[in-house]
Scaffold this motif. Sequence first.
Motif, PDB file in Angstrom:
ATOM      1  N   SER A  20     -10.954 111.393  13.556  1.00  0.00           N
ATOM      2  CA  SER A  20     -10.345 110.967  14.806  1.00  0.00           C
ATOM      3  C   SER A  20     -10.730 111.932  15.933  1.00  0.00           C
ATOM      4  O   SER A  20     -11.048 111.539  17.049  1.00  0.00           O
ATOM      5  CB  SER A  20      -8.823 110.913  14.656  1.00  0.00           C
ATOM      6  OG  SER A  20      -8.229 110.690  15.902  1.00  0.00           O
ATOM      7  N   ALA A  21     -10.706 113.222  15.589  1.00  0.00           N
ATOM      8  CA  ALA A  21     -10.955 114.238  16.618  1.00  0.00           C
ATOM      9  C   ALA A  21     -12.416 114.249  17.075  1.00  0.00           C
ATOM     10  O   ALA A  21     -12.705 114.262  18.279  1.00  0.00           O
ATOM     11  CB  ALA A  21     -10.562 115.603  16.060  1.00  0.00           C
ATOM     12  N   ILE A  22     -13.321 114.231  16.116  1.00  0.00           N
ATOM     13  CA  ILE A  22     -14.747 114.325  16.471  1.00  0.00           C
ATOM     14  C   ILE A  22     -15.205 112.995  17.045  1.00  0.00           C
ATOM     15  O   ILE A  22     -15.075 111.956  16.406  1.00  0.00           O
ATOM     16  CB  ILE A  22     -15.576 114.680  15.218  1.00  0.00           C
ATOM     17  CG1 ILE A  22     -15.219 116.093  14.750  1.00  0.00           C
ATOM     18  CG2 ILE A  22     -17.062 114.536  15.501  1.00  0.00           C
ATOM     19  CD1 ILE A  22     -15.781 116.443  13.387  1.00  0.00           C
ATOM     20  N   LEU A  24     -16.884 111.061  21.018  1.00  0.00           N
ATOM     21  CA  LEU A  24     -17.697 111.177  22.240  1.00  0.00           C
ATOM     22  C   LEU A  24     -17.327 112.426  23.028  1.00  0.00           C
ATOM     23  O   LEU A  24     -18.172 113.047  23.664  1.00  0.00           O
ATOM     24  CB  LEU A  24     -17.471 109.944  23.111  1.00  0.00           C
ATOM     25  CG  LEU A  24     -17.937 108.635  22.491  1.00  0.00           C
ATOM     26  CD1 LEU A  24     -17.383 107.446  23.260  1.00  0.00           C
ATOM     27  CD2 LEU A  24     -19.457 108.591  22.461  1.00  0.00           C
ATOM     28  N   GLY A  25     -16.038 112.788  22.976  1.00  0.00           N
ATOM     29  CA  GLY A  25     -15.565 113.960  23.714  1.00  0.00           C
ATOM     30  C   GLY A  25     -16.337 115.217  23.333  1.00  0.00           C
ATOM     31  O   GLY A  25     -16.678 116.034  24.185  1.00  0.00           O
ATOM     32  N   ASN A  26     -16.630 115.359  22.054  1.00  0.00           N
ATOM     33  CA  ASN A  26     -17.362 116.550  21.597  1.00  0.00           C
ATOM     34  C   ASN A  26     -18.814 116.507  22.043  1.00  0.00           C
ATOM     35  O   ASN A  26     -19.425 117.537  22.257  1.00  0.00           O
ATOM     36  CB  ASN A  26     -17.381 116.624  20.059  1.00  0.00           C
ATOM     37  CG  ASN A  26     -16.003 116.599  19.474  1.00  0.00           C
ATOM     38  OD1 ASN A  26     -15.239 115.675  19.718  1.00  0.00           O
ATOM     39  ND2 ASN A  26     -15.656 117.612  18.714  1.00  0.00           N
ATOM     40  N   TYR A 102     -11.622 100.942  26.339  1.00  0.00           N
ATOM     41  CA  TYR A 102     -12.815 101.389  27.083  1.00  0.00           C
ATOM     42  C   TYR A 102     -13.740 102.248  26.230  1.00  0.00           C
ATOM     43  O   TYR A 102     -14.949 102.276  26.435  1.00  0.00           O
ATOM     44  CB  TYR A 102     -12.448 102.064  28.410  1.00  0.00           C
ATOM     45  CG  TYR A 102     -11.714 103.381  28.327  1.00  0.00           C
ATOM     46  CD1 TYR A 102     -10.347 103.445  28.488  1.00  0.00           C
ATOM     47  CD2 TYR A 102     -12.398 104.575  28.099  1.00  0.00           C
ATOM     48  CE1 TYR A 102      -9.659 104.650  28.427  1.00  0.00           C
ATOM     49  CE2 TYR A 102     -11.726 105.785  28.040  1.00  0.00           C
ATOM     50  CZ  TYR A 102     -10.353 105.810  28.205  1.00  0.00           C
ATOM     51  OH  TYR A 102      -9.692 107.015  28.137  1.00  0.00           O
ATOM     52  N   TYR A 103     -13.161 102.935  25.257  1.00  0.00           N
ATOM     53  CA  TYR A 103     -13.968 103.756  24.341  1.00  0.00           C
ATOM     54  C   TYR A 103     -14.955 102.856  23.579  1.00  0.00           C
ATOM     55  O   TYR A 103     -16.094 103.229  23.336  1.00  0.00           O
ATOM     56  CB  TYR A 103     -13.013 104.434  23.378  1.00  0.00           C
ATOM     57  CG  TYR A 103     -13.490 105.697  22.688  1.00  0.00           C
ATOM     58  CD1 TYR A 103     -13.344 106.948  23.280  1.00  0.00           C
ATOM     59  CD2 TYR A 103     -14.040 105.650  21.410  1.00  0.00           C
ATOM     60  CE1 TYR A 103     -13.733 108.107  22.630  1.00  0.00           C
ATOM     61  CE2 TYR A 103     -14.428 106.806  20.748  1.00  0.00           C
ATOM     62  CZ  TYR A 103     -14.266 108.035  21.363  1.00  0.00           C
ATOM     63  OH  TYR A 103     -14.644 109.181  20.708  1.00  0.00           O
ATOM     64  N   SER A 104     -14.485 101.645  23.239  1.00  0.00           N
ATOM     65  CA  SER A 104     -15.334 100.725  22.482  1.00  0.00           C
ATOM     66  C   SER A 104     -16.503 100.207  23.310  1.00  0.00           C
ATOM     67  O   SER A 104     -17.531  99.817  22.762  1.00  0.00           O
ATOM     68  CB  SER A 104     -14.515  99.535  21.985  1.00  0.00           C
ATOM     69  OG  SER A 104     -13.504  99.979  21.142  1.00  0.00           O
ATOM     70  N   PHE A 223      -7.039 118.574  24.291  1.00  0.00           N
ATOM     71  CA  PHE A 223      -6.139 117.481  23.888  1.00  0.00           C
ATOM     72  C   PHE A 223      -6.927 116.221  23.550  1.00  0.00           C
ATOM     73  O   PHE A 223      -6.695 115.585  22.531  1.00  0.00           O
ATOM     74  CB  PHE A 223      -5.137 117.153  25.006  1.00  0.00           C
ATOM     75  CG  PHE A 223      -4.005 118.133  25.106  1.00  0.00           C
ATOM     76  CD1 PHE A 223      -3.874 119.162  24.186  1.00  0.00           C
ATOM     77  CD2 PHE A 223      -3.059 118.023  26.110  1.00  0.00           C
ATOM     78  CE1 PHE A 223      -2.830 120.078  24.275  1.00  0.00           C
ATOM     79  CE2 PHE A 223      -2.012 118.925  26.206  1.00  0.00           C
ATOM     80  CZ  PHE A 223      -1.900 119.953  25.288  1.00  0.00           C
ATOM     81  N   PHE A 224      -7.846 115.857  24.443  1.00  0.00           N
ATOM     82  CA  PHE A 224      -8.620 114.637  24.204  1.00  0.00           C
ATOM     83  C   PHE A 224      -9.410 114.789  22.906  1.00  0.00           C
ATOM     84  O   PHE A 224      -9.456 113.895  22.072  1.00  0.00           O
ATOM     85  CB  PHE A 224      -9.564 114.359  25.383  1.00  0.00           C
ATOM     86  CG  PHE A 224     -10.270 113.042  25.277  1.00  0.00           C
ATOM     87  CD1 PHE A 224      -9.633 111.860  25.628  1.00  0.00           C
ATOM     88  CD2 PHE A 224     -11.588 112.974  24.824  1.00  0.00           C
ATOM     89  CE1 PHE A 224     -10.281 110.638  25.520  1.00  0.00           C
ATOM     90  CE2 PHE A 224     -12.245 111.756  24.721  1.00  0.00           C
ATOM     91  CZ  PHE A 224     -11.587 110.585  25.073  1.00  0.00           C
ATOM     92  N   SER A 225     -10.028 115.954  22.760  1.00  0.00           N
ATOM     93  CA  SER A 225     -10.894 116.159  21.616  1.00  0.00           C
ATOM     94  C   SER A 225     -10.106 116.136  20.307  1.00  0.00           C
ATOM     95  O   SER A 225     -10.611 115.666  19.292  1.00  0.00           O
ATOM     96  CB  SER A 225     -11.630 117.490  21.762  1.00  0.00           C
ATOM     97  OG  SER A 225     -12.664 117.557  20.818  1.00  0.00           O
TER      98      SER A 225
HETATM   99  N1  PFF Z   1     -10.926 112.704  19.997  1.00  0.00           N
HETATM  100  C1  PFF Z   1     -11.813 111.669  20.435  1.00  0.00           C
HETATM  101  C2  PFF Z   1     -13.065 112.278  21.060  1.00  0.00           C
HETATM  102  O1  PFF Z   1     -13.144 113.506  21.228  1.00  0.00           O
HETATM  103  O2  PFF Z   1     -13.958 111.522  21.397  1.00  0.00           O
HETATM  104  C3  PFF Z   1     -11.174 110.738  21.405  1.00  0.00           C
HETATM  105  C4  PFF Z   1      -9.847 110.182  21.017  1.00  0.00           C
HETATM  106  C5  PFF Z   1      -9.649 109.644  19.746  1.00  0.00           C
HETATM  107  C6  PFF Z   1      -8.828 110.184  21.916  1.00  0.00           C
HETATM  108  C7  PFF Z   1      -8.416 109.117  19.392  1.00  0.00           C
HETATM  109  C8  PFF Z   1      -7.604 109.672  21.597  1.00  0.00           C
HETATM  110  C9  PFF Z   1      -7.419 109.122  20.330  1.00  0.00           C
HETATM  111  F1  PFF Z   1      -6.260 108.635  20.024  1.00  0.00           F
END
Ligand code: PFF
Length: 442
Positions: A20-22, A24-26, A102-104, A223-225
Amino acid sequence: MSGRENFGSRAAVIMAMAGSAIGLGNIWRFPFIVGQYGGAAFILVYILCCFLLSLPILFSESVIGRRTHKNTFGAMEALAPRSSWKWLGLLTVVSPIIILSYYSVVGGWSIEYLFKSVTIQFRPDNAEIVTGMFGEFAASRAKVIACLLLFLGMTAGIVFAGVKKGIERFSKITIPVLFVLVLVIAVYSLTLPGAGEGIRYLVRPDFSKLTPDALAAALGQSFFSLSLGVGTMLTYSSYVSKDENLMASGVGTAVSDLMFAIFAGFAIMPAVFASGIAPAAGPGLVFETLPYIFAKMGTGGLVLSAAVAIIFFITILVAALTSSISMMEVGVAYLSEEKGISRTAATAGIFIFAFMVGILCVLRGSVFDFLDKLCSNFLLTLGALLFSLFVGWKMKKEDVKDELTNGGTLHTNVKLFPIIYFLIKYVAPVSIAVIFISGLVG
Ligand code: PFF
């Protein structure tokens, strides 16, 4: 309740959460903001942010999730029945679904770019038109929507398969592979002539750039990451069994996410500088600059450059998928547990909703930007703040301790608990509020 699944092992918990964490943000934000805000100096602040602020929030979500074994709304109702905290439960059902929409769209772009890489469309003879390909692609709305549909379809397919057979299995296979792929690209990138400037961009410490803005960027990014404040970590933790060590899996998740971000920096920036281009963040970096670099690399061998491009876009696609499944799962858990809808129907419902909102984002760039700003700058931080307040001030201290130390049986956790509780109760909410408000004012 009886049909509720759990992740199978510590490794499974960490892989799913790290999945979940890894994302696009990374890949497209971290490397850029590191350079922008002072290289190693920023990385230091970022690490502090991760461990002093983000990790306590991750623990807070984990405590709520594992304590109740419920979805975000159900968890709030269980711990604070008929109180206004249910709104936090609802907020964190809605916000990940908005992000999913929007992520999709971006996930869909990566499918098209994987296709372009496989069909060797980034070549030295057309390098000059490669950057323009993104604008052309974005203009062909039907194609973008088809890619969005495909990406959401893959996400729904994995979620539909279930927590163990879908999410756990997919994350366990792909997360180690992602690490290998990003390291392969980093090794290649670091050996390019002129890579040194990119390394300096990432590591040269410049403390003068550590402005309040940099602090806000570090907090927002971490937080986002780590997917915090939107209920995904809460929901995943609700599938963690009672004998698992929440502190250990939280630290494992945070460290994996951090390492991946740093590896991505070394995979991307040396190549960007080696080709003499100014670094950027976001879609421009991934869908314009890098394809241009892949095209130029073709002079040294078309097969090698195509292989690097393919590996890169597979990495982006898979990293996006392991994140999008976590966003979808939050809503599916809510609908199936609170509304009694079958998992199939819940997955289908969220799939359709996210597809509709995603189409809006494709048709109107302003909707995309608005939703991204709303979530990354506002909802995420608000959710994170409220989770820390809930665990620090609303829940009983003994219950929090019980959950984080497995009833006092984990001795290291018992020793660490006072520090962690202090971070959750005071340090995290105060710092988040200060940074959040200064961001709103500034
Ligand atoms: N953590 C994900 C990233 O870094 O791309 C983005 C993300 C995933 C944000 C799941 C929020 C979420 F619930």
